[in-house]
Design a protein around this motif. Structure first.
Motif, PDB file in Angstrom:
ATOM      1  N   ARG A  33       0.818  -1.186  -0.010  1.00 61.47           N
ATOM      2  CA  ARG A  33       0.080   0.022   0.076  1.00 61.47           C
ATOM      3  C   ARG A  33       0.948   1.270   0.126  1.00 61.47           C
ATOM      4  N   ALA A  34       1.896   1.241  -0.149  1.00 59.19           N
ATOM      5  CA  ALA A  34       2.647   2.300  -0.369  1.00 59.19           C
ATOM      6  C   ALA A  34       2.632   3.625  -1.208  1.00 59.19           C
ATOM      7  N   ASP A  35       1.998   3.350  -2.213  1.00 61.96           N
ATOM      8  CA  ASP A  35       1.529   4.335  -2.963  1.00 61.96           C
ATOM      9  C   ASP A  35       0.414   5.208  -2.552  1.00 61.96           C
ATOM     10  N   ARG A  36      -0.165   4.806  -1.464  1.00 59.42           N
ATOM     11  CA  ARG A  36      -1.078   5.721  -0.661  1.00 59.42           C
ATOM     12  C   ARG A  36      -0.689   6.385   0.265  1.00 59.42           C
ATOM     13  N   ARG A 290       9.398  10.422  19.942  1.00 64.36           N
ATOM     14  CA  ARG A 290       9.696  10.859  18.413  1.00 64.36           C
ATOM     15  C   ARG A 290       8.184  10.388  17.898  1.00 64.36           C
ATOM     16  N   ARG A 291       7.539  11.133  17.027  1.00 65.00           N
ATOM     17  CA  ARG A 291       6.371  11.098  16.412  1.00 65.00           C
ATOM     18  C   ARG A 291       6.484  11.228  14.797  1.00 65.00           C
ATOM     19  N   THR A 292       5.943  10.118  14.234  1.00 57.72           N
ATOM     20  CA  THR A 292       5.942   9.956  12.909  1.00 57.72           C
ATOM     21  C   THR A 292       4.490  10.527  12.326  1.00 57.72           C
ATOM     22  N   VAL A 293       4.368  11.227  11.358  1.00 57.69           N
ATOM     23  CA  VAL A 293       3.029  11.821  11.089  1.00 57.69           C
ATOM     24  C   VAL A 293       3.067  11.395   9.390  1.00 57.69           C
ATOM     25  N   VAL A 294       2.139  10.726   8.959  1.00 58.46           N
ATOM     26  CA  VAL A 294       1.879  10.564   7.493  1.00 58.46           C
ATOM     27  C   VAL A 294       0.571  10.986   6.962  1.00 58.46           C
ATOM     28  N   LEU A 295       0.537  11.517   5.609  1.00 58.60           N
ATOM     29  CA  LEU A 295      -0.532  11.810   5.212  1.00 58.60           C
ATOM     30  C   LEU A 295      -0.667  10.510   3.948  1.00 58.60           C
ATOM     31  N   TRP A 296      -2.165  10.253   4.007  1.00 60.89           N
ATOM     32  CA  TRP A 296      -2.392   9.092   3.346  1.00 60.89           C
ATOM     33  C   TRP A 296      -3.588   9.283   2.488  1.00 60.89           C
ATOM     34  N   VAL A 476      -5.894  10.299   7.124  1.00 65.82           N
ATOM     35  CA  VAL A 476      -6.344   9.642   5.787  1.00 65.82           C
ATOM     36  C   VAL A 476      -7.593  10.846   5.279  1.00 65.82           C
ATOM     37  N   ALA A 477      -7.085  10.954   4.143  1.00 63.84           N
ATOM     38  CA  ALA A 477      -8.231  12.044   3.688  1.00 63.84           C
ATOM     39  C   ALA A 477      -9.269  11.403   2.952  1.00 63.84           C
ATOM     40  N   VAL A 487      -3.345  16.657   1.416  1.00 59.88           N
ATOM     41  CA  VAL A 487      -2.598  15.505   1.377  1.00 59.88           C
ATOM     42  C   VAL A 487      -1.628  15.601   0.269  1.00 59.88           C
ATOM     43  N   THR A 488      -2.041  16.753  -0.929  1.00 59.27           N
ATOM     44  CA  THR A 488      -1.043  17.058  -1.819  1.00 59.27           C
ATOM     45  C   THR A 488      -0.270  18.395  -1.687  1.00 59.27           C
ATOM     46  N   HIS A 489      -0.623  18.951  -0.587  1.00 54.17           N
ATOM     47  CA  HIS A 489       0.151  20.102  -0.180  1.00 54.17           C
ATOM     48  C   HIS A 489       0.584  19.882   1.338  1.00 54.17           C
TER      49      HIS A 489
END
Length: 864
Positions: A33-36, A290-296, A476-477, A487-489
């Motif tokens: 699912r890496a492309d998401r 440490r906190r990792t934040v991802v846009l999905w 998660v958008a 998620v694109t900006h």
């Protein structure tokens, strides 16, 4: 006044190392699912900064904190506590889990214990009359007050103190217990609603508490926004007025909040003081992992799109939206719904995507909160996760649940304890758990859809990796213009400043009933007016109240002379009335509650009601008794209601539509032939039917008519009107006009949150090819709160910037004819029909050509 010299912006890391959190492999399914994953940023850990205990601290309390593991406090706790002890109003803004409660309980409890000691020392002396200090703690929810009492009791037990009497008191407290609280409690934990409806109107019974009031703690201060914030600001001023009336000194206010923009200014507006008189503490000394934040972004669906149909002359979005500021009701669906042919490749819904992610995280033993946009969404995510996990392990499936408003208090307490202890691995929740209920030690947080503000995002994200542990957060958008933009900006999420808390205590819909309540408590004098805002403005509202017979003017002041309580005139949360109880017909068991404003659409006759995965069908909704009788039944469908709506302008002097007390006159401005307006409107809506849709494919099974009363909302709207000749010059003919305006309305509502501290659910809209009050094609966007909340006004002030962002978002979307990422709405009352994306762009270009600078488009700008 700022303590420690700087104000951190949450979400701006000092470095951005590669995102290598071990749970990322779970999210991406080891790359499948890496492309998401559109963007990831890791925020470095923060080390603790300690300070010594203040010399004035009560030794037993310090011993109690040490027994609980707090050997030395953090720097921001001491800075705030010192300022409060000096009698300064404090704005404490720091991250989730940073121990804000110590900063206010240390000075407050020290003052209470010192008062008790002085009273004991003075016993037997006629000349010694010691006024014992009391403390009032206010939280926006009963749950948070109960949670704070648990922690406070734990501290007092650890300290071995027996002389501090602390208790909660709210609308659920029996009369006999309330009497004991009024007569004996030193620390009262409650909420603004009880203060407004019960304590202040009955202030003579609470004389002891008010006379000795030393501290007022306002927790989760960032929650007080919009109309709710405006009401609470005036309730606090009534409180301070009564404390002084009974001979007490002005209480010290400590407002604890998530990190916000300019917290001192927000607190000053809440208290009615100057920012210079508020001590701002923002330098967070607590440790953070440490906190990792991802846009999905969920994937595109390659199968046939789901279809919806319908249409009306007047198009509307969110026909009756009166969201609870703390737990908004959203008419959210859990599948991708599109207009026929509108989207070649619609995306999977955020709720379905979050359900998959939560199931995978739970299967790996990660404790996770999944924030959803609605009660329906929370139930849907929890049920989907249980369905995913049941084939793997029934025991694992049983460790996932939903949490939302409307549950009974004891049920919510059990769920909170279960997620704390690890008995539950996953909890799908509304933003009811965004606030300060102490839930720590979580591994991950999922956020299904933009929560409305960056402030809310970071508050929710702060639940992951608390107490110094590493955490993972995934936004998660949804397929929505704003979510797609974000998620694109990524800079709009990570690098933009936090929003200020927006509310207007001068809103006449708020100020008028609050002045009536204050006058009933103690007649208003001329010297009181400045406490409630600009004296001239307050006097204008009072004059209208006198003219309408609500107050009487005497040489000594303004008096309330009616038998009924004035507090009943104000609805603090804009909930629209008493909640509707959901009761199982066969047993009489209370299952939960639904807000009055949402009841017509959610628990009408025939509606499906879901509670922790168990389905019920509403047998009868009784609006007079505020009860919905339900029957337990397994069904393969859900229900979605449909509304119709009309909107009318409230012109000054119109006897059929009288303006509210002291309301501002409408404003107008011209862009050549284009007219912009801002002012009071009346929105009338009615739930007229509902559809049964099969789950999960969302196929419409049937439609059934409903006979429910209409509801009316007086609020504030911004609108623009376009003459026919402008539309024709833009190449938009009469047949295209309804779809063009409807699409532009949806997109504008989706983009206004970039400019105002609100989200889509705070707004409603209407578009029509010819409105009777304007005589032209008109688009309205209104605040979904009685009287307004300042969002429409923000749109009016920034109209050109707002429309440019809207036009760019629609034109840049790669879909051919419109999709949920640009012009479709998840809450459209007309089933997203008709919509015409291309014609909407032409209309927006035509408007912008008449804007002051005359250029049709430019890139959208993120609000500061």
């Amino acid at each position: 006044m700022r303590v420690n010299g700087r104000c951190e912006t949450v979400g701006v890391p000092s470095e951005t190392p590669s995102a290598d959190h071990p749970l990322l492999d779970v999210l991406t399914a080891r790359g499948a699912r890496a492309d998401r994953l559109k963007h990831a940023r890791t925020f470095p850990a923060r080390s603790a900064q300690h300070a010594d205990w203040p010399g004035w601290s009560d030794p037993q309390l310090v011993a109690g904190y040490r027994a609980l593991g707090v050997e030395r406090p953090w720097t921001h706790q001491v800075a705030a506590a010192d300022a409060a002890w000096r009698g300064e109003d404090v704005a404490l803004a720091s991250s989730t889990g940073s121990g804000k409660s110590l900063a206010f309980w240390l000075p407050a409890l020290t003052a209470v214990r010192a008062g008790h000691a002085a009273a004991r020392d003075g016993q037997g002396r006629i000349e010694s009359t010691v006024r014992r200090s009391t403390v009032l703690y206010l939280s926006p929810t009963k749950a948070l007050a109960a949670d704070q009492l648990t922690a406070l009791t734990r501290l007092l037990d650890a300290a071995g103190t027996r002389d501090v009497r602390a208790t909660t008191c709210d609308g659920d407290t029996p009369t006999e217990e309330r009497r004991w609280v009024a007569e004996h409690a030193d620390v009262v934990l409650t909420n603004p609603d009880f203060l407004h409806f019960a304590l202040l109107p009955a202030h003579r019974r609470w004389t002891r508490l008010l006379r000795g009031l030393r501290y007022v703690v306002v927790d989760e201060g960032h929650a007080y926004r919009g109309v709710f914030g405006a009401h609470v600001a005036l309730v606090l001023r009534r409180l301070a007025r009564l404390a002084e009336h009974y001979g007490g000194t002005a209480p010290t206010f400590v407002v604890a909040s998530a990190t916000t923009a300019d917290p001192a200014a927000s607190v000053a507006r809440l208290l009615g003081t100057s920012p210079d008189d508020v001590t701002e503490v923002t330098d967070d000394g607590s440790p953070a992992g440490r906190r990792t934040v991802v846009l999905w972004q969920p994937p595109e669906l390659t199968g046939p799109a789901f279809e919806r149909s319908g249409g009306a002359t007047a198009q509307d979005e969110d026909p009756w939206a009166l969201p609870d500021p703390l737990d908004p009701e959203a008419n959210e669906t859990d599948a991708v719904l599109t207009v026929e042919g509108a989207a070649e490749h619609p995306r999977r819904s955020a709720t379905a995507e979050v359900a998959d992610l939560l199931a995978d995280l739970a299967a790996h033993g990660a404790r996770t909160l999944a924030f959803t946009r609605s009660r329906r969404g929370a139930e849907s995510v929890a049920q989907q996760v249980r369905d995913h996990l049941r084939p793997v392990s029934t025991e694992l499936a049983g460790r996932v649940a939903a949490y939302r408003g409307g549950y009974l208090p004891e049920e919510r307490r059990e769920l909170e304890q279960a997620i704390r202890s690890g008995e539950l691995l996953g909890l799908a929740t509304t933003n009811a758990l965004e606030l300060g209920v102490d839930i720590s030690g979580l591994d991950a947080v999922l956020v299904a859809g933009w929560p409305g503000t960056r402030m809310s995002l970071w508050q929710q994200a702060g639940r992951a990796g608390r107490a110094g542990a590493d955490g993972l957060v995934a936004f998660v958008a949804r397929e929505d213009p704003l979510d797609t933009y974000l998620v694109t900006h990524p800079e709009a999420v990570f690098d933009a400043p936090l929003e200020a808390t927006v509310f207007d205590p001068g809103n006449p819909y708020v100020l008028a009933p609050q002045l009536c309540a204050a006058a009933q408590e103690v007649p208003l004098r001329a010297e009181d007016l400045a406490r409630f805002g600009d004296p001239a403005r307050v006097r204008e509202v009072l004059d209208v109240l006198v003219a309408r017979g609500l107050l009487r003017r005497r040489p000594s002041g303004w008096y309330w002379t009616h038998a009924q309580p004035a507090a009943g005139m104000a609805d603090l949360r804009g909930s629209g009335g008493r909640p509707v109880r959901v009761v199982e017909a066969s047993t009489g068991r209370l299952l939960g509650t639904v807000d009055a404003a949402s009841a017509d659409g959610q628990v009408h006759d025939g509606a499906v009601y879901v509670h922790q995965g168990v389905t019920y069908v509403v047998d009868h909704l009784d609006l007079d008794d505020h009860v919905a009788l339900v029957v337990r039944r397994d069904v393969d469908h859900g229900t979605w209601s449909r509304d119709v709506m009309e909107i009318s302008l409230e012109e000054p002097g119109d006897p059929d539509h009288p303006a509210p007390e002291g309301s501002r006159p409408p404003q107008r401005r011209e862009w050549g032939p284009i007219t912009w307006g801002l002012g009071p409107v009346e929105v009338t809506s009615q739930v007229v039917s509902f559809q049964r849709r099969r789950i999960p494919d969302m196929q419409v099974l049937d439609t059934e008519a409903l006979d429910l009363p209409s509801r009316t909302l007086g609020t504030t709207a911004v609108w623009w009107s376009v003459p026919d000749h402008v539309l024709r010059a833009a190449g938009v003919d009469a047949d295209e006009t309804p779809g063009a305006l409807h699409a532009a309305e949806h997109a504008a509502i989706g983009l206004l949150p970039l400019l105002a501290t609100c989200d889509r659910w705070d707004l409603g809209g209407v578009s029509t090819a010819q409105h009777p009050d304007t005589g032209e094609a008109t688009v309205f966007v209104y605040d979904a709160y009685p009287g307004g909340a300042g969002f429409a006004e923000r749109g009016y002030e920034l109209g050109e910037r707002w429309l440019r962002a809207t036009r760019e978002a629609v034109a840049a979307c790669p879909c051919a004819t419109g999709c949920p990422a640009c012009v479709q709405s998840p809450k459209c009352g007309n089933d997203n029909s008709p919509l015409d994306k291309a014609a909407a762009v032409r209309v927006l270009d035509a408007l912008l050509r008449h804007a002051p600078d005359g250029s049709p488009s430019s890139a959208p700008t993120v609000a500061t």
